[in-house]
Design a protein around this motif. Structure first.
Motif, short mmCIF file in Angstrom:
data_model
loop_
_atom_site.label_atom_id
_atom_site.label_comp_id
_atom_site.label_asym_id
_atom_site.label_seq_id
_atom_site.Cartn_x
_atom_site.Cartn_y
_atom_site.Cartn_z
N PHE A 1 115.65 100.68 64.78
CA PHE A 1 115.98 99.50 65.58
C PHE A 1 115.85 99.83 67.07
O PHE A 1 115.24 99.09 67.83
N ALA A 2 116.44 100.95 67.49
CA ALA A 2 116.40 101.35 68.89
C ALA A 2 114.96 101.56 69.36
O ALA A 2 114.60 101.14 70.46
N ARG A 3 114.14 102.17 68.53
CA ARG A 3 112.74 102.40 68.89
C ARG A 3 112.02 101.06 69.08
O ARG A 3 111.30 100.86 70.07
N ASP B 1 117.25 105.84 83.88
CA ASP B 1 116.36 105.46 84.96
C ASP B 1 117.06 105.32 86.30
O ASP B 1 116.43 105.27 87.33
N GLY B 2 118.39 105.25 86.26
CA GLY B 2 119.13 105.03 87.49
C GLY B 2 119.65 106.29 88.14
O GLY B 2 120.34 106.24 89.13
N ARG B 3 119.31 107.42 87.60
CA ARG B 3 119.80 108.69 88.18
C ARG B 3 118.95 109.15 89.32
O ARG B 3 117.88 108.88 89.53
N LEU C 1 120.48 99.69 75.95
CA LEU C 1 120.42 99.24 77.34
C LEU C 1 121.12 100.22 78.27
O LEU C 1 120.58 100.60 79.31
N VAL C 2 122.32 100.63 77.91
CA VAL C 2 123.07 101.56 78.76
C VAL C 2 122.29 102.87 78.92
O VAL C 2 122.17 103.40 80.03
N ARG C 3 121.76 103.37 77.83
CA ARG C 3 121.00 104.63 77.89
C ARG C 3 119.81 104.49 78.83
O ARG C 3 119.56 105.37 79.68
N LEU C 4 119.07 103.40 78.73
CA LEU C 4 117.89 103.21 79.58
C LEU C 4 118.29 102.99 81.04
O LEU C 4 117.65 103.51 81.95
N LEU D 1 115.32 94.16 83.05
CA LEU D 1 115.97 95.47 83.04
C LEU D 1 116.02 96.05 84.46
O LEU D 1 117.04 96.60 84.89
N HIS D 2 114.94 95.89 85.19
CA HIS D 2 114.89 96.34 86.59
C HIS D 2 115.94 95.59 87.42
O HIS D 2 116.62 96.19 88.27
#
Length: 119
Positions: free
Chosen positions: A64-66, A117-119, A110-113, A81-82
């Motif tokens: 599902f996640a993939r 990407d936000g680091r 969503l949290v993982r992405l 998302l951006h």
């Protein structure tokens, strides 16, 4: 960057920041006033087909996640998302969901992405 997840059935808290509903369907039994949702980007949620496949017992959470990540790579979802990432860079963001187990739902993806990407 601060992104957290809360169930829509829990009362909002003063430090929630921007509250974003990340479910495609409006949660049952919750008024818009009680939910205090600031944004509802339906294009960021799993497609109806994917949601039905997963909730129908069609496959594993990993699959599902993939599949959901592939949907999030599409232009509209990627733009949304951006946008959420930008909001989270400016202050707290709370992803609001009706999922009973958010850690095994699209919100965890969503949290993982967002955090990666936000680091």
């Amino acid at each position: 960057m601060k992104v957290r997840v809360r169930r829509v059935y829990d009362p909002p808290e003063s430090d929630d920041g921007v509250r974003i509903l990340v479910d495609r369907l409006w949660p049952r039994g919750v008024s818009k006033e009680a939910a205090r949702v600031d944004e509802w980007p339906k294009g960021l949620t799993p497609s109806t087909e994917l949601r039905r496949w997963y909730h129908g017992g069609g496959g594993s959470y990993e699959e599902f996640a993939r599949r959901y990540e592939a949907e999030l790579a599409e232009p509209e979802a990627s733009r949304l998302l951006h946008h959420v990432r930008d909001l989270a860079g400016r202050g707290p963001v709370t992803l609001v969901t009706s999922a009973k187990a958010p850690e095994r739902s699209h919100t965890a993806v969503l949290v993982r992405l967002l955090e990666a990407d936000g680091r």
